[in-house]
Design a protein around this motif. Structure first.
Motif, PDB file in Angstrom:
ATOM      1  N   PRO A 144       0.811  -1.231   0.000  1.00 11.83           N
ATOM      2  CA  PRO A 144       0.000   0.000   0.000  1.00 11.83           C
ATOM      3  C   PRO A 144       0.841   1.277   0.000  1.00 11.83           C
ATOM      4  O   PRO A 144       0.365   2.325  -0.435  1.00 11.83           O
ATOM      5  N   ASP A 145       2.071   1.184   0.504  1.00  9.35           N
ATOM      6  CA  ASP A 145       2.950   2.360   0.505  1.00  9.35           C
ATOM      7  C   ASP A 145       3.794   2.469  -0.758  1.00  9.35           C
ATOM      8  O   ASP A 145       4.150   3.569  -1.179  1.00  9.35           O
ATOM      9  N   GLU A 146       4.126   1.328  -1.358  1.00 10.11           N
ATOM     10  CA  GLU A 146       4.988   1.304  -2.544  1.00 10.11           C
ATOM     11  C   GLU A 146       4.380   0.396  -3.606  1.00 10.11           C
ATOM     12  O   GLU A 146       4.758  -0.769  -3.737  1.00 10.11           O
ATOM     13  N   PRO A 147       3.414   0.903  -4.363  1.00  7.33           N
ATOM     14  CA  PRO A 147       2.779   0.063  -5.396  1.00  7.33           C
ATOM     15  C   PRO A 147       3.743  -0.233  -6.542  1.00  7.33           C
ATOM     16  O   PRO A 147       4.666   0.530  -6.805  1.00  7.33           O
ATOM     17  N   LYS A 148       3.509  -1.354  -7.200  1.00  5.88           N
ATOM     18  CA  LYS A 148       4.283  -1.758  -8.369  1.00  5.88           C
ATOM     19  C   LYS A 148       3.337  -2.106  -9.508  1.00  5.88           C
ATOM     20  O   LYS A 148       2.183  -2.450  -9.268  1.00  5.88           O
ATOM     21  N   LEU A 149       3.850  -2.026 -10.728  1.00  6.60           N
ATOM     22  CA  LEU A 149       3.085  -2.497 -11.871  1.00  6.60           C
ATOM     23  C   LEU A 149       3.412  -3.956 -12.105  1.00  6.60           C
ATOM     24  O   LEU A 149       4.591  -4.325 -12.170  1.00  6.60           O
ATOM     25  N   PRO A 150       2.409  -4.811 -12.239  1.00  6.90           N
ATOM     26  CA  PRO A 150       2.678  -6.223 -12.539  1.00  6.90           C
ATOM     27  C   PRO A 150       3.467  -6.355 -13.833  1.00  6.90           C
ATOM     28  O   PRO A 150       3.330  -5.542 -14.755  1.00  6.90           O
ATOM     29  N   ASN A 151       4.259  -7.393 -13.883  1.00  7.09           N
ATOM     30  CA  ASN A 151       5.133  -7.611 -15.033  1.00  7.09           C
ATOM     31  C   ASN A 151       4.384  -8.363 -16.133  1.00  7.09           C
ATOM     32  O   ASN A 151       4.637  -9.529 -16.409  1.00  7.09           O
ATOM     33  N   VAL A 152       3.384  -7.685 -16.733  1.00  8.08           N
ATOM     34  CA  VAL A 152       2.601  -8.296 -17.810  1.00  8.08           C
ATOM     35  C   VAL A 152       2.528  -7.339 -18.985  1.00  8.08           C
ATOM     36  O   VAL A 152       2.526  -6.115 -18.807  1.00  8.08           O
ATOM     37  N   PRO A 153       2.479  -7.869 -20.199  1.00 15.67           N
ATOM     38  CA  PRO A 153       2.392  -7.009 -21.388  1.00 15.67           C
ATOM     39  C   PRO A 153       1.140  -6.138 -21.361  1.00 15.67           C
ATOM     40  O   PRO A 153       0.067  -6.575 -20.951  1.00 15.67           O
ATOM     41  N   GLY A 154       1.281  -4.898 -21.775  1.00 13.06           N
ATOM     42  CA  GLY A 154       0.150  -3.987 -21.869  1.00 13.06           C
ATOM     43  C   GLY A 154      -0.219  -3.282 -20.586  1.00 13.06           C
ATOM     44  O   GLY A 154      -1.156  -2.476 -20.567  1.00 13.06           O
ATOM     45  N   ILE A 155       0.517  -3.540 -19.503  1.00 15.97           N
ATOM     46  CA  ILE A 155       0.130  -2.958 -18.218  1.00 15.97           C
ATOM     47  C   ILE A 155       0.223  -1.436 -18.235  1.00 15.97           C
ATOM     48  O   ILE A 155      -0.565  -0.739 -17.592  1.00 15.97           O
ATOM     49  N   GLU A 156       1.195  -0.888 -19.005  1.00 14.25           N
ATOM     50  CA  GLU A 156       1.339   0.575 -19.060  1.00 14.25           C
ATOM     51  C   GLU A 156       0.151   1.237 -19.735  1.00 14.25           C
ATOM     52  O   GLU A 156      -0.095   2.428 -19.533  1.00 14.25           O
ATOM     53  N   ASP A 157      -0.586   0.472 -20.557  1.00  7.35           N
ATOM     54  CA  ASP A 157      -1.801   1.018 -21.171  1.00  7.35           C
ATOM     55  C   ASP A 157      -2.973   1.004 -20.209  1.00  7.35           C
ATOM     56  O   ASP A 157      -4.008   1.631 -20.477  1.00  7.35           O
ATOM     57  N   PHE A 158      -2.806   0.305 -19.109  1.00  5.26           N
ATOM     58  CA  PHE A 158      -3.894   0.147 -18.146  1.00  5.26           C
ATOM     59  C   PHE A 158      -3.669   0.966 -16.882  1.00  5.26           C
ATOM     60  O   PHE A 158      -4.597   1.578 -16.352  1.00  5.26           O
ATOM     61  N   LEU A 159      -2.427   0.982 -16.380  1.00  2.24           N
ATOM     62  CA  LEU A 159      -2.123   1.676 -15.135  1.00  2.24           C
ATOM     63  C   LEU A 159      -0.947   2.629 -15.318  1.00  2.24           C
ATOM     64  O   LEU A 159      -0.009   2.342 -16.070  1.00  2.24           O
ATOM     65  N   ASP A 160      -0.991   3.741 -14.600  1.00  2.00           N
ATOM     66  CA  ASP A 160       0.067   4.752 -14.614  1.00  2.00           C
ATOM     67  C   ASP A 160       0.736   4.743 -13.246  1.00  2.00           C
ATOM     68  O   ASP A 160       0.127   5.140 -12.242  1.00  2.00           O
ATOM     69  N   LEU A 161       1.992   4.287 -13.193  1.00  2.00           N
ATOM     70  CA  LEU A 161       2.672   4.126 -11.913  1.00  2.00           C
ATOM     71  C   LEU A 161       2.820   5.450 -11.167  1.00  2.00           C
ATOM     72  O   LEU A 161       2.681   5.497  -9.939  1.00  2.00           O
ATOM     73  N   GLU A 162       3.096   6.522 -11.869  1.00  2.00           N
ATOM     74  CA  GLU A 162       3.264   7.814 -11.200  1.00  2.00           C
ATOM     75  C   GLU A 162       1.963   8.259 -10.535  1.00  2.00           C
ATOM     76  O   GLU A 162       1.984   8.811  -9.435  1.00  2.00           O
ATOM     77  N   LYS A 163       0.853   8.005 -11.193  1.00  2.00           N
ATOM     78  CA  LYS A 163      -0.438   8.363 -10.590  1.00  2.00           C
ATOM     79  C   LYS A 163      -0.739   7.449  -9.391  1.00  2.00           C
ATOM     80  O   LYS A 163      -1.293   7.891  -8.380  1.00  2.00           O
ATOM     81  N   LEU A 164      -0.366   6.170  -9.496  1.00  2.00           N
ATOM     82  CA  LEU A 164      -0.563   5.260  -8.363  1.00  2.00           C
ATOM     83  C   LEU A 164       0.208   5.747  -7.141  1.00  2.00           C
ATOM     84  O   LEU A 164      -0.287   5.672  -6.011  1.00  2.00           O
ATOM     85  N   LYS A 165       1.402   6.246  -7.357  1.00  2.00           N
ATOM     86  CA  LYS A 165       2.219   6.730  -6.231  1.00  2.00           C
ATOM     87  C   LYS A 165       1.602   7.963  -5.590  1.00  2.00           C
ATOM     88  O   LYS A 165       1.787   8.204  -4.390  1.00  2.00           O
ATOM     89  N   MET A 166       0.884   8.761  -6.370  1.00  2.00           N
ATOM     90  CA  MET A 166       0.182   9.912  -5.783  1.00  2.00           C
ATOM     91  C   MET A 166      -0.925   9.454  -4.843  1.00  2.00           C
ATOM     92  O   MET A 166      -1.182  10.076  -3.807  1.00  2.00           O
ATOM     93  N   ALA A 167      -1.586   8.374  -5.197  1.00  2.00           N
ATOM     94  CA  ALA A 167      -2.713   7.895  -4.394  1.00  2.00           C
ATOM     95  C   ALA A 167      -2.268   7.018  -3.240  1.00  2.00           C
ATOM     96  O   ALA A 167      -2.936   6.951  -2.204  1.00  2.00           O
ATOM     97  N   ALA A 168      -1.144   6.317  -3.391  1.00  2.00           N
ATOM     98  CA  ALA A 168      -0.696   5.340  -2.388  1.00  2.00           C
ATOM     99  C   ALA A 168       0.026   6.018  -1.230  1.00  2.00           C
ATOM    100  O   ALA A 168       0.366   7.200  -1.276  1.00  2.00           O
TER     101      ALA A 168
END
Length: 436
Positions: free
Chosen positions: A75-99
């Protein structure tokens, strides 16, 4: 510090002792353990009841937790799963703003939005069971099954990114979900991304619990004193050779489930693809045809009370939500996941694990003019055409045309709330004094 120092104020004993004590209190008071994701205890308990066997900590629970931590972080340090296409689904920088905890990071960037605005209702896990959840009606949404009510896609499909964003911006009328329009565009985008992240993580977890790891029968791997009665009977019927063979097969399956290939191809990848595909599956609506509003309302009234649509069966002849089915044992899918009204014997065990007390689902009182999914004409059209996932509101039958749905929209939106029966009776003064 020595006892002599404490007895001799002249040597600074008391002052040093006081400073040390205050420092210790401040340190303890400011410390709080890092937030962590908990495994879905409700889903695990349900699978254990189905299997008549408890999960193995070593071979089931620990691997599931490790896969989730490796792929999604904390919950403090989110990661993007290591799957193809994940960058089209989730934005890590935005996740860090919320987490993370509310505040700023070392670079002064905003973070902790989810914990600031959402966690008290939706919980750290996104399970809809935060500290205030039990007091709210309806309960907050549990994101983990990946199921959402108010969306532009057909039943059974995930919502679009815009669907989730709109609910965060506008709120849900008639519920405790407020509008967050006062937040900046970046902040709303961050919260939308985080809801998708929690949902993806929850769906992956459920899949591993209900299928893969949940399909394993760990009796042969447990010490005899850790087996329940059913497991003891099962192992007693096996020969030593069969026990060794089952152990080897069990370990082979666990190894595969933990593999990168399985996680990408079978667990997380298909869920990501499903969400990305939903962006192209918005229910297309032809523009509303030109029509006289009064005529349209009357046609909508006829359709509402007809067998062609069946609306009155739930919403009632009065449209107060008191139809023939209103008293049935209607519960939404989030509740039915753990509660079967025909067999309530297992409910106590679920409640002990944090499940919320079941509440019956009531059809909407349409005369109030309160529409949780939005009151725009297009919102109500989607509710009628697609139904409401997770609730008992079905999609309109295919024989109901788009034009007929527009008539229903006009009746529900512009007719019923302003119908004479919907108006409160004028207040009659009481205890009037008669004057001569």
């Amino acid at each position: 510090m020595s006892a002599e120092d404490c007895r001799d104020p002249g040597r600074g004993g008391w002052s040093r002792w006081l400073l040390a004590a205050l420092g210790a209190v401040a340190t303890v008071g400011c410390y709080s353990p890092a937030a962590k994701f908990e495994l879905n205890k409700i889903a695990i308990h349900k699978r254990e009841l189905e299997n008549e066997a408890t999960f193995s900590q070593q071979y089931q629970l620990t691997p599931i937790a490790k896969i989730l931590a490796d792929q999604f972080g904390t919950p403090d340090e989110p990661k993007l799963p290591n799957v193809p296409g994940i960058e089209d689904f989730l934005d890590l920088e935005k996740l860090k703003m919320a987490a993370g905890p509310y505040g700023s990071d070392k670079d002064g960037k905003q973070r902790g939005l989810y914990r600031q605005h959402c966690v008290h209702c939706h919980g750290i896990n996104g399970d809809g069971a935060g500290p205030t959840a039990a007091f709210l009606n309806p309960y907050p949404r549990d994101y983990r099954p990946g199921k959402f009510k108010f969306k532009s896609t057909a039943s059974g499909l995930p919502p679009t990114h815009q669907d989730l964003k709109r609910i965060i911006e506008d709120g849900a009328a008639g519920t405790a979900m407020p509008s967050f329009k006062l937040l900046s565009e970046d902040e709303i985008e961050a919260l939308t991304q985080y809801v998708k992240y929690l949902s993806l993580r929850g769906e992956a977890e459920l899949y591993m619990i209900e299928a893969q790891f949940g399909d394993l029968y760990p009796a042969v791997m447990k010490p005899a004193d850790k087996r329940n009665e059913e497991e003891q009977k099962y192992v007693a019927e096996l020969s030593p050779e069969e026990i060794e063979e089952e152990k080897a097969e069990f370990l082979e399956e666990v190894e595969f489930f933990e593999s990168e290939e399985n996680i990408v191809d079978e667990v997380i990848g298909p869920i990501v693809d499903k969400w990305l595909d939903a962006e192209e599956e918005v229910t297309v609506i032809e523009p509303k045809p030109e029509m006289d509003i009064h005529e349209s309302i009357e046609k909508g009234r006829e359709l509402f009370f007809s067998s062609k649509t069946g609306c009155a069966g739930c919403h009632g002849e009065s449209a107060l939500g008191d139809g023939q089915t209103a008293e049935a044992d209607f519960y939404d899918d989030w509740t039915r996941f753990y509660y079967d009204p025909s067999d309530p014997s297992t409910l106590e065990g679920y409640l002990a694990l944090g499940a919320l007390e079941p509440r019956k689902l009531r059809p909407r009182n349409l005369r109030q003019g309160v529409f949780r999914g939005g009151r725009r004409p297009i919102d109500i059209f989607w509710r009628i055409r697609n139904g409401i996932d997770g609730a008992k509101m079905p999609a309109a039958p295919p024989i109901v045309t788009d034009e007929e749905i527009w008539h229903l929209v006009d009746f529900v939106r512009m007719g019923l709330p302003y119908d004479p029966l919907s108006e409160n009776e004028p207040h009659q003064p009481e205890n009037l004094r008669e004057r001569n």
